[in-house]
Design an enzyme around this catalytic site. Sequence first.
Site, PDB file in Angstrom:
ATOM      1  N   CYS A 155      42.557  51.784   8.526  1.00 20.56           N
ATOM      2  CA  CYS A 155      41.469  51.496   7.589  1.00 20.56           C
ATOM      3  C   CYS A 155      41.261  49.989   7.489  1.00 20.56           C
ATOM      4  O   CYS A 155      42.215  49.230   7.509  1.00 20.56           O
ATOM      5  CB  CYS A 155      41.883  52.084   6.241  1.00 20.56           C
ATOM      6  SG  CYS A 155      41.018  51.417   4.845  1.00 20.56           S
TER       7      CYS A 155
ATOM      8  N   GLY B 155      44.808  53.279   4.287  1.00 19.62           N
ATOM      9  CA  GLY B 155      45.031  53.966   5.564  1.00 19.62           C
ATOM     10  C   GLY B 155      45.470  53.024   6.690  1.00 19.62           C
ATOM     11  O   GLY B 155      45.097  51.856   6.712  1.00 19.62           O
TER      12      GLY B 155
ATOM     13  N   GLY C 150      41.546  52.158   0.905  1.00 19.30           N
ATOM     14  CA  GLY C 150      42.019  50.907   1.492  1.00 19.30           C
ATOM     15  C   GLY C 150      43.454  50.929   1.964  1.00 19.30           C
ATOM     16  O   GLY C 150      43.982  49.896   2.385  1.00 19.30           O
TER      17      GLY C 150
HETATM   18  P1  5GP Z   1      47.316  56.869   7.225  1.00 17.37           P
HETATM   19  O1  5GP Z   1      48.137  58.085   6.955  1.00 17.37           O
HETATM   20  O2  5GP Z   1      46.976  56.718   8.657  1.00 17.37           O
HETATM   21  O3  5GP Z   1      47.893  55.620   6.631  1.00 17.37           O
HETATM   22  O4  5GP Z   1      45.934  57.079   6.445  1.00 17.37           O
HETATM   23  C1  5GP Z   1      45.088  58.159   6.708  1.00 17.37           C
HETATM   24  C2  5GP Z   1      43.864  58.040   5.829  1.00 17.37           C
HETATM   25  O5  5GP Z   1      43.118  56.850   6.105  1.00 17.37           O
HETATM   26  C3  5GP Z   1      42.835  59.111   6.041  1.00 17.37           C
HETATM   27  O6  5GP Z   1      43.218  60.351   5.508  1.00 17.37           O
HETATM   28  C4  5GP Z   1      41.608  58.510   5.384  1.00 17.37           C
HETATM   29  O7  5GP Z   1      41.616  58.669   3.984  1.00 17.37           O
HETATM   30  C5  5GP Z   1      41.782  57.040   5.703  1.00 17.37           C
HETATM   31  N1  5GP Z   1      40.898  56.647   6.803  1.00 17.37           N
HETATM   32  C6  5GP Z   1      40.762  57.230   8.010  1.00 17.37           C
HETATM   33  N2  5GP Z   1      39.863  56.573   8.783  1.00 17.37           N
HETATM   34  C7  5GP Z   1      39.410  55.548   8.026  1.00 17.37           C
HETATM   35  C8  5GP Z   1      38.454  54.509   8.249  1.00 17.37           C
HETATM   36  O8  5GP Z   1      37.859  54.365   9.319  1.00 17.37           O
HETATM   37  N3  5GP Z   1      38.227  53.668   7.219  1.00 17.37           N
HETATM   38  C9  5GP Z   1      38.876  53.797   6.031  1.00 17.37           C
HETATM   39  N4  5GP Z   1      38.580  52.946   5.057  1.00 17.37           N
HETATM   40  N5  5GP Z   1      39.812  54.730   5.794  1.00 17.37           N
HETATM   41  C10 5GP Z   1      40.061  55.607   6.777  1.00 17.37           C
END
Ligand code: 5GP
Length: 337
Positions: A187, A184, A182
């Site tokens: 996300c 990301g 939750g």
């Molecule tokens: P960020 O660095 O962009 O904050 O987070 C990256 C992480 O978000 C990814 O490694 C993965 O764990 C998560 N993530 C990527 N795509 C999705 C998605 O469509 N839904 C959710 N719940 N998490 C995602």
Amino acid sequence: MFYSKEKKLNFKDVLIVPKLSKLNSRKDVFLDTKIIFPVSGINWEGVPIMASNMDYVGTFEMGLSLQKFHMTNAVSKFYSLDAWINSINKGLDLNYNFMTFGLEKVSNVYETISSISQKTNKNLSAIVFDIPNGYIEKFSSLIKETRKEFPKLGIIAGNVVTPEGIKQLMDSGADGVKVGIGSGGVCDTTETTGIGYPQLSAVIECSEEIKNYNGFVVSDGGVKITGDISKAFAAGAGFVMLGSLLAAHKESMAPIIRKDNKNYRELYGMSSAQAMTKHYGGVADYRTSEGKLILVEDRGPVKITLNNILGALRSTCTYIDAKNIGEIYQNSSFILI
Ligand code: 5GP
């Protein structure tokens, strides 16, 4: 229903307090770090930053750039075996580029890993098992079966956010666990399902638990600025995974989109409608999108960002007398803000 009144923290809720430091220059800091994988026995060395296995992040092109900085890449699971073989033959370094799998049959995992060794004469050093909900039983079974087949292969598995999840995956044979649900940048899980855990607290609590196994946590999600990387290490993370922060660079391979006289590149969540349409021909009836699509202004080659990240980490270290990344954890005190 159980209700915890304890407040849980995100990166933005804390700061690291500066302290007396014997480090007079950022040049005195060494960011290459040794990490022992407790089950497979791998002695990994490098800068423990990992690109996320997302479509426009964990590309081979990203991996080729990251490996020059000794940083790692969880390569997107949608590359074919031929594409892997081709990239390895062109210099993709398997010490830094980890193959990613979802919830697959163990026979597929076995065949893929074995084919890489047979066709390139090189062995994968580590793989990442990545599913949004790392708590499901079938996932633990897959890790157990894979571990039986490959005792010396590094295995990182996730995602979970609680000590209970850490126990389950480490008992199944993982070397390290990816933590974050939750958090990301693209996300939508908290909005869609009401499930989640503030990232800093998740990393603190999971890192505490994983010490019992001599394993490591990969903090995954929620890093918006370089200071968040330092906070994740301060919280006890072994590796820090980056999605959005590495997006929109040339190496993301996302096509340029021209809008209002500016160049943008796409980033979408791997559980978004866009990803499901691209890889599975649409959103299955029993599912819903748990990710967003965003446009980010083009940031050019990733090496500029990587140098900024390294500079920022060195600077954090000089503020808290940490000669290396391991000492960030030892020397950090957080204050609530
Ligand atoms: P960020 O660095 O962009 O904050 O987070 C990256 C992480 O978000 C990814 O490694 C993965 O764990 C998560 N993530 C990527 N795509 C999705 C998605 O469509 N839904 C959710 N719940 N998490 C995602």
